[in-house]
Design an enzyme around this catalytic site. Structure first.
Site, PDB file in Angstrom:
ATOM      1  N   TYR A  84       6.554  28.883  25.599  1.00  0.00           N
ATOM      2  CA  TYR A  84       5.894  28.783  26.864  1.00  0.00           C
ATOM      3  C   TYR A  84       5.882  30.185  27.322  1.00  0.00           C
ATOM      4  O   TYR A  84       6.892  31.109  27.066  1.00  0.00           O
ATOM      5  CB  TYR A  84       7.070  28.019  27.900  1.00  0.00           C
ATOM      6  N   LYS A 104      12.830  38.770  33.362  1.00  0.00           N
ATOM      7  CA  LYS A 104      14.165  38.074  33.596  1.00  0.00           C
ATOM      8  C   LYS A 104      15.202  39.406  33.485  1.00  0.00           C
ATOM      9  O   LYS A 104      15.506  40.167  34.675  1.00  0.00           O
ATOM     10  CB  LYS A 104      14.631  37.188  32.548  1.00  0.00           C
ATOM     11  N   ASP A 128       6.293  37.701  23.415  1.00  0.00           N
ATOM     12  CA  ASP A 128       6.566  37.207  24.575  1.00  0.00           C
ATOM     13  C   ASP A 128       7.968  37.298  24.627  1.00  0.00           C
ATOM     14  O   ASP A 128       8.917  36.490  24.115  1.00  0.00           O
ATOM     15  CB  ASP A 128       6.027  36.033  25.107  1.00  0.00           C
TER      16      ASP A 128
END
Length: 429
Positions: free
Chosen positions: A142, A270, A237
């Site tokens: 994702y 994050k 990612d």
């Protein structure tokens, strides 16, 4: 006292599904979501005053636990100076300098406000830098909800993506190729057929949105070779893994196993925001020169480099960069998954576990899955039962078997022991 049920009913009247991000709705596991009132250290309290040991950690950012004193002090100071300026600040430079210092593959970085924004911008940059349109992603990875990435594979080898969300026209994803994670045969075939048209390959080095699945070292090694050979850019990612599994991100782990390994573009989020909306993408100066205002690849954001968010992220990174931090965090996380595995063995329940740094996953299966379809074949019904049994015992796991879990520096040995004790009861039920 307002109950979780009452809040959920109220929320559904004004918010689609009652939540502002779908997984929070508990649709995968059933039941009523817990509305959190406050958090401190490794704990969260819901609206009814019930305390939970938190293994979500805001889906990864809270690596220090909730309310770390140094982070709160930095945020309070920054907020007192101004919430947003729409102009550059020195703290943006400090955060960018620290990221560049800690990640060898990055020479320059652009700060943005979300992982979706960072991943979307990284792809645009790769396409602008290479002059190509096609990209490869992997099923189960994702990268945010940008249109070009909301795809999954159809039938057959190296199938072009089809939209998995209404509102995404087929022509938007016509250049997105979706392959099976860890499948070398598909990777070789895709490059053999499309190598000259590929702008980039985007991958989660440890996929955290099909629970916890590692990219095999031989797979990453060959991926790096093929990208180099065909002039495609390799995009790591690390929104989830960055500064969560190791100080230099997952790429630092692969660099130990693959001499000279670096991705071309890195995406972070994050942890670098410490719980505030902040993300980044970075690469070499040569590639970043294509980005506006220097080049023709446009990217902008009103709140990019927000002064409060950068203060939060900078304070967090300074803490995790201290010697011994990740060794202690990894040991704590390993003690949790080892305890869960032992509890499952004693209960006669098949359970496969894995962890890296402060990130972990477990599957009700005999062995660790290597790709998305294997994850889908694990025992979902048992997961749902165990999730609720753990929640009833004050342990908050991700409310879907497709999500990884997170341990913070604030979790103690007693917290781990209490979690394993709850798991023994839940698995025996």
């Amino acid at each position: 006292m307002t109950t979780n049920e009452e809040l959920f009913e109220r929320a559904q009247r004004v918010i689609p599904g009652g939540v502002n991000s779908p997984v929070r709705a508990f649709r995968a596991v059933g039941g009523t979501p817990r509305f959190i009132a406050r958090a401190e250290g490794p704990y969260m309290w819901d609206a009814e005053g019930r305390r939970y040991i938190d293994y979500i950690g805001s889906w990864g950012p809270m690596i220090l636990g909730h309310g770390h004193p140094a982070v709160l002090d930095a945020v309070r100071q920054a907020a007192s100076e101004g919430l947003s300026f729409g102009a550059p600040t020195e703290r943006e430079i400090e955060l960018a300098e620290l990221i560049v210092d800690l990640v060898p593959a990055i020479e320059q970085v652009r700060l943005v406000s979300s992982g979706t924004e960072a991943a979307m911008s990284a792809i645009r940059l790769a396409r602008g830098a290479t002059g190509r349109s096609m990209l490869i992603k992997f099923e189960g990875c994702y990268h945010g909800h940008a249109d070009a990435l909301l795809v999954k594979a159809g039938s057959g080898l190296a199938t072009f993506g089809h939209p998995t969300s209404a509102g995404v026209p087929p022509e938007v994803v016509q250049h997105t190729l979706v392959l099976e994670y860890n499948n070398l045969e598909q990777l070789e075939a895709a490059f053999a057929q499309h190598g000259a048209q590929l702008a980039c390959v985007m991958i989660e080095p440890i996929a955290g949105n099909m629970n916890f699945v590692r990219a095999a070292v031989p797979f990453v090694k060959r991926l790096r070779e093929l990208c180099t050979q065909h002039g495609a850019l390799l995009v790591f990612d690390e929104v989830m893994t960055g500064f969560r599994v190791a100080l230099g991100g997952a790429q630092s782990l692969y660099a130990k196993a693959i001499p000279g390994f670096v991705p071309d573009i890195s995406v972070f989020g994050k942890v670098i925001g410490g719980g505030m909306p902040l993300a980044a993408f970075g690469t070499s100066k040569a590639i970043m020169q294509h980005l506006a205002p220097l080049g023709p690849v446009y990217q902008a954001g009103t709140l990019s480099g927000n002064p409060v968010a950068t203060a939060c992220g900078l304070a967090t990174l300074k803490q995790v960069a201290q010697p011994g931090f990740y060794e202690a965090l990894a040991a704590r996380t390993r003690s949790l998954v080892d305890g869960l595995a032992a509890a499952a063995r004693d209960a006669g329940v098949p359970l496969a576990v894995d962890s890296e740094g402060g990130m972990f996953g477990f599957f009700f299966a005999a062995e660790l899955p290597q790709h998305y379809s294997a994850v889908m074949a694990t025992d979902k019904a048992r997961f749902n039962r165990v999730f609720h049994a753990m929640l009833d015992r004050g342990v908050y796991l991700a409310p879907a078997l497709y999500e990884a879990g997170f341990v913070s520096a604030a979790h103690t040995a007693d917290d781990i022991a209490a979690t394993v004790a709850a798991a023994r009861e839940a698995l025996a039920a």
